[in-house]
Design an enzyme around this catalytic site. Structure first.
Site, PDB file in Angstrom:
ATOM      1  N   ILE A  17      56.118 -61.886  38.010  1.00  9.50           N
ATOM      2  CA  ILE A  17      56.468 -61.756  39.444  1.00  9.50           C
ATOM      3  C   ILE A  17      55.236 -61.860  40.347  1.00  9.50           C
ATOM      4  CG2 ILE A  17      56.354 -59.229  39.665  1.00  9.50           C
ATOM      5  CD1 ILE A  17      59.084 -59.470  41.197  1.00  9.50           C
ATOM      6  N   GLY A  38      53.028 -51.447  33.581  1.00  8.01           N
ATOM      7  CA  GLY A  38      54.085 -52.447  33.769  1.00  8.01           C
ATOM      8  C   GLY A  38      53.859 -53.348  34.968  1.00  8.01           C
ATOM      9  N   ASP A  40      54.074 -52.643  38.089  1.00  2.00           N
ATOM     10  CA  ASP A  40      53.292 -51.928  39.103  1.00  2.00           C
ATOM     11  C   ASP A  40      51.792 -52.185  38.893  1.00  2.00           C
ATOM     12  OD1 ASP A  40      52.683 -50.164  41.140  1.00  2.00           O
ATOM     13  OD2 ASP A  40      53.318 -48.346  40.081  1.00  2.00           O
ATOM     14  N   TYR A 134      60.949 -46.714  32.425  1.00  2.00           N
ATOM     15  CA  TYR A 134      62.017 -45.781  32.808  1.00  2.00           C
ATOM     16  C   TYR A 134      63.283 -45.898  31.946  1.00  2.00           C
ATOM     17  CZ  TYR A 134      59.443 -44.107  36.948  1.00  2.00           C
ATOM     18  OH  TYR A 134      58.542 -43.519  37.803  1.00  2.00           O
TER      19      TYR A 134
HETATM   20  N1  AR6 Z   1      56.424 -59.643  36.154  1.00  2.00           N
HETATM   21  C1  AR6 Z   1      57.755 -59.420  36.000  1.00  2.00           C
HETATM   22  N2  AR6 Z   1      58.247 -58.395  35.250  1.00  2.00           N
HETATM   23  C2  AR6 Z   1      57.354 -57.594  34.625  1.00  2.00           C
HETATM   24  C3  AR6 Z   1      55.961 -57.762  34.739  1.00  2.00           C
HETATM   25  C4  AR6 Z   1      55.498 -58.836  35.540  1.00  2.00           C
HETATM   26  N3  AR6 Z   1      54.191 -59.088  35.721  1.00  2.00           N
HETATM   27  N4  AR6 Z   1      55.349 -56.805  33.988  1.00  2.00           N
HETATM   28  C5  AR6 Z   1      56.335 -56.060  33.427  1.00  2.00           C
HETATM   29  N5  AR6 Z   1      57.539 -56.542  33.798  1.00  2.00           N
HETATM   30  P1  AR6 Z   1      58.292 -51.340  34.250  1.00  2.00           P
HETATM   31  P2  AR6 Z   1      60.128 -49.307  35.351  1.00  2.00           P
HETATM   32  C6  AR6 Z   1      58.898 -56.086  33.439  1.00  2.00           C
HETATM   33  O1  AR6 Z   1      57.902 -50.422  33.155  1.00  2.00           O
HETATM   34  O2  AR6 Z   1      60.939 -49.283  34.118  1.00  2.00           O
HETATM   35  C7  AR6 Z   1      55.165 -48.097  35.933  1.00  2.00           C
HETATM   36  O3  AR6 Z   1      54.124 -47.470  35.261  1.00  2.00           O
HETATM   37  C8  AR6 Z   1      59.046 -55.229  32.208  1.00  2.00           C
HETATM   38  O4  AR6 Z   1      59.020 -56.019  31.032  1.00  2.00           O
HETATM   39  O5  AR6 Z   1      57.231 -52.109  34.953  1.00  2.00           O
HETATM   40  O6  AR6 Z   1      60.830 -49.333  36.675  1.00  2.00           O
HETATM   41  C9  AR6 Z   1      55.411 -47.481  37.326  1.00  2.00           C
HETATM   42  O7  AR6 Z   1      54.230 -47.000  37.905  1.00  2.00           O
HETATM   43  C10 AR6 Z   1      60.426 -54.623  32.462  1.00  2.00           C
HETATM   44  O8  AR6 Z   1      61.440 -55.560  32.095  1.00  2.00           O
HETATM   45  O9  AR6 Z   1      59.073 -50.531  35.430  1.00  2.00           O
HETATM   46  C11 AR6 Z   1      56.357 -46.370  37.030  1.00  2.00           C
HETATM   47  O10 AR6 Z   1      55.704 -45.205  36.625  1.00  2.00           O
HETATM   48  C12 AR6 Z   1      60.468 -54.467  33.988  1.00  2.00           C
HETATM   49  O11 AR6 Z   1      59.383 -55.265  34.477  1.00  2.00           O
HETATM   50  C13 AR6 Z   1      57.197 -46.918  35.907  1.00  2.00           C
HETATM   51  O12 AR6 Z   1      56.378 -47.864  35.222  1.00  2.00           O
HETATM   52  C14 AR6 Z   1      60.296 -53.063  34.482  1.00  2.00           C
HETATM   53  O13 AR6 Z   1      59.377 -52.349  33.671  1.00  2.00           O
HETATM   54  C15 AR6 Z   1      58.426 -47.650  36.397  1.00  2.00           C
HETATM   55  O14 AR6 Z   1      59.191 -48.047  35.294  1.00  2.00           O
END
Ligand code: AR6
Length: 182
Positions: A17, A38, A40, A134
């Protein structure tokens, strides 16, 4: 995959993204708004310190106790292609997805879109909120995401393009399945 509802194009794709060129990208943040892992972590790394500086200001001025789950705020996109980052907080599911989690996740998508409209944003990219750290089930989270997006499009005919940018083939396939079930 791409479909059109009213005047809004919805696109499902595999990708990172942080590379998207929509006017805004959405961050799956946590309520501290201070970054994390992730998506973020990736957004803050690539977008640079201007994003964190604005997040700190928001915490100080508006959300001293943190951003509540389901709400959304907006900052610059810093060095990203996108002009803005909309930060929202999805629910922590830890594997369980009931009415409460569904409502909060729905709000995270809907409030992000509402904020985009307020700021005159016509194209936006979402990650799969709450399905990483999450641990919300992807199939249910995907259905909820589509429900919120479709409700928004029906209520507010404004945004031209909404992309779901999914990080892996597996998550992409599950979003596609959920989409076909709607
Ligand atoms: N582009 C698109 N999707 C991504 C990317 C990227 N660069 N990187 C990861 N994903 P998560 P949550 C996907 O854990 O579950 C963080 O530490 C990943 O594979 O990023 O909402 C925050 O600070 C997954 O499918 O978010 C919070 O503490 C999706 O994004 C916590 O994680 C969401 O995974 C939020 O957890």
């Amino acid at each position: 995959m791409e479909i059109k509802i009213n005047n809004t194009k919805i696109i499902l794709k595999i990708g990172d993204i942080t590379e998207e060129d929509t006017q805004a990208i959405v961050n799956a943040a946590n309520s501290t708004l201070m970054g994390g892992g992730g998506v973020d972590g990736a957004i803050h790394r690539k977008g640079g310190s201007a994003i964190l500086e604005e997040c700190k200001k928001i915490r100080k001025e508006k959300y001293t106790d943190g951003l509540p789950t389901g709400e959304a705020v907006i900052t610059t996109g810093g060095n990203l292609k996108a002009n803005y980052v909309i930060h929202t907080v999805g629910p922590i599911c830890s594997g369980s997805f009931k009415e409460r989690e569904e409502k909060l996740l729905y709000n995270a998508y809907y409030n992000s879109l509402r904020l985009a409209k307020e700021k005159g944003i016509k194209s936006i990219s979402f990650p799969s909120i709450s399905t990483g750290a999450y641990r919300c089930p992807v199939d249910k989270a995907a259905k909820t995401a589509f429900k919120a997006v479709i409700d928004f499009i029906k209520n507010e005919n404004y945004i031209e393009e909404i992309r779901f940018v999914l990080f892996t083939q597996d998550v992409y396939e599950r979003y596609k399945e959920a989409f076909n079930e709607i």
